[in-house]
Design a protein around this motif. Sequence first.
Motif, PDB file in Angstrom:
ATOM      1  N   ALA A 259      38.847  35.952  44.409  1.00 46.94           N
ATOM      2  CA  ALA A 259      39.892  35.772  43.449  1.00 46.94           C
ATOM      3  C   ALA A 259      39.396  36.015  41.889  1.00 46.94           C
TER       4      ALA A 259
ATOM      5  N   ASN B 267      46.318  40.070  37.744  1.00 47.38           N
ATOM      6  CA  ASN B 267      46.071  39.256  36.501  1.00 47.38           C
ATOM      7  C   ASN B 267      44.742  38.936  36.034  1.00 47.38           C
TER       8      ASN B 267
ATOM      9  N   ASP C  27      48.007  40.877  32.127  1.00 51.45           N
ATOM     10  CA  ASP C  27      48.666  39.900  33.028  1.00 51.45           C
ATOM     11  C   ASP C  27      49.176  40.658  34.099  1.00 51.45           C
TER      12      ASP C  27
ATOM     13  N   ASN D  88      51.341  34.460  33.903  1.00 50.21           N
ATOM     14  CA  ASN D  88      51.410  34.969  35.319  1.00 50.21           C
ATOM     15  C   ASN D  88      50.144  34.147  35.900  1.00 50.21           C
ATOM     16  N   THR D  89      50.384  33.367  37.063  1.00 46.83           N
ATOM     17  CA  THR D  89      49.199  32.444  37.653  1.00 46.83           C
ATOM     18  C   THR D  89      48.888  32.726  38.903  1.00 46.83           C
ATOM     19  N   ASN D  90      48.916  34.253  39.127  1.00 46.90           N
ATOM     20  CA  ASN D  90      48.542  34.586  40.519  1.00 46.90           C
ATOM     21  C   ASN D  90      47.147  35.244  40.316  1.00 46.90           C
TER      22      ASN D  90
ATOM     23  N   VAL E 150      44.881  36.484  42.601  1.00 48.88           N
ATOM     24  CA  VAL E 150      44.352  37.247  43.465  1.00 48.88           C
ATOM     25  C   VAL E 150      43.732  38.650  42.964  1.00 48.88           C
TER      26      VAL E 150
ATOM     27  N   SER F  41      45.089  44.619  45.082  1.00 49.59           N
ATOM     28  CA  SER F  41      46.353  45.092  45.283  1.00 49.59           C
ATOM     29  C   SER F  41      46.704  45.529  46.633  1.00 49.59           C
TER      30      SER F  41
ATOM     31  N   VAL G 166      48.375  41.784  45.897  1.00 52.30           N
ATOM     32  CA  VAL G 166      49.596  41.676  44.807  1.00 52.30           C
ATOM     33  C   VAL G 166      50.114  42.980  45.142  1.00 52.30           C
TER      34      VAL G 166
ATOM     35  N   SER H  81      39.337  30.062  41.412  1.00 51.93           N
ATOM     36  CA  SER H  81      40.871  30.105  41.490  1.00 51.93           C
ATOM     37  C   SER H  81      41.281  29.631  42.671  1.00 51.93           C
ATOM     38  N   LEU H  82      40.626  30.234  43.828  1.00 51.96           N
ATOM     39  CA  LEU H  82      40.868  29.993  45.203  1.00 51.96           C
ATOM     40  C   LEU H  82      39.783  29.649  45.783  1.00 51.96           C
TER      41      LEU H  82
END
Length: 280
Positions: free
Chosen positions: A68, A143, A149, A188-190, A192, A195, A201, A269-270
């Motif tokens: 992430a 993001n 974003d 935008n809080t994703n 990942v 894509s 995404v 983040s993850l």
Amino acid sequence: MRLSSSHRSVVLILAGAAVGLAACHKAAVAPRSPVTPIVASPVDISDPANYSQTYAKPVAVSSTPPPAIPAYDQPAPPGPDFLWTPGYWAWARGDYTWIPGAWVRPPRPGLLWTPGYWRWADGVYGFAPGYWAGKVGYYGGINYGHGYDGQGYVGAKWRGAALAYNGAETTVRGLPSDLVYREEQPPNTNPVGFSGGPGGVDTKPGLGDMATARSPHEPPTQAQLLLVAIAQSEPGQRASVNRDRPGVAATVTAAAFKGPGAVTDAKASLAYHPPPPKEP
């Protein structure tokens, strides 16, 4: 900042390679290990589903997804007319390496940076390189933060031959007040980092994105290439070492990789998932 002897060696090696890279505009990242090229067959470019096959050909391929995008603070710009280029995961030596976000002077006024991005296709993850152009194109909906974003760039814009900075999205400390404006954007809080595919995404390029992809491009600058080379020589930038908390998440410029302004307190983040061990 004075570069170490090892970094100076990297720069000399890179300088010779950069000429060829800029001429052919094949990559924003110069991988140091063999990668599997993907060669696309001619397809109907009017179909957005075919965009990534024609105008975003991968320059590096991995069988495992990138980590992430880590959360980190943005350093203040070194002065006017520098544009923020976000950090990203590159692939080298069988591992993901974090290339720090940095302020970069565009090749010429009017140009904006489209970040590279990882995209899942046909069971693998390929990296489509970034480029300079008159508009920001498609970058997978990732993001990257600080104005990137997932669609376009809202951190700054050109006013004639000068850049103006959005204080709602960008660190503007030290900039003249007449070059600062405020335009709030939905968050935008994703985090990942790729894509398409399972867990990726889910976005598709529009017709405007494809038009930008067909427009004239300019490759990464020498400063951007230098930053890639330095980052790839630092063990603390590798995902297997930092577990999505790179030693240097962002920096003012490539020459200040570990100097004042370097951001060293990134947050994962993850949860980090290491790639499966290689078969003997």
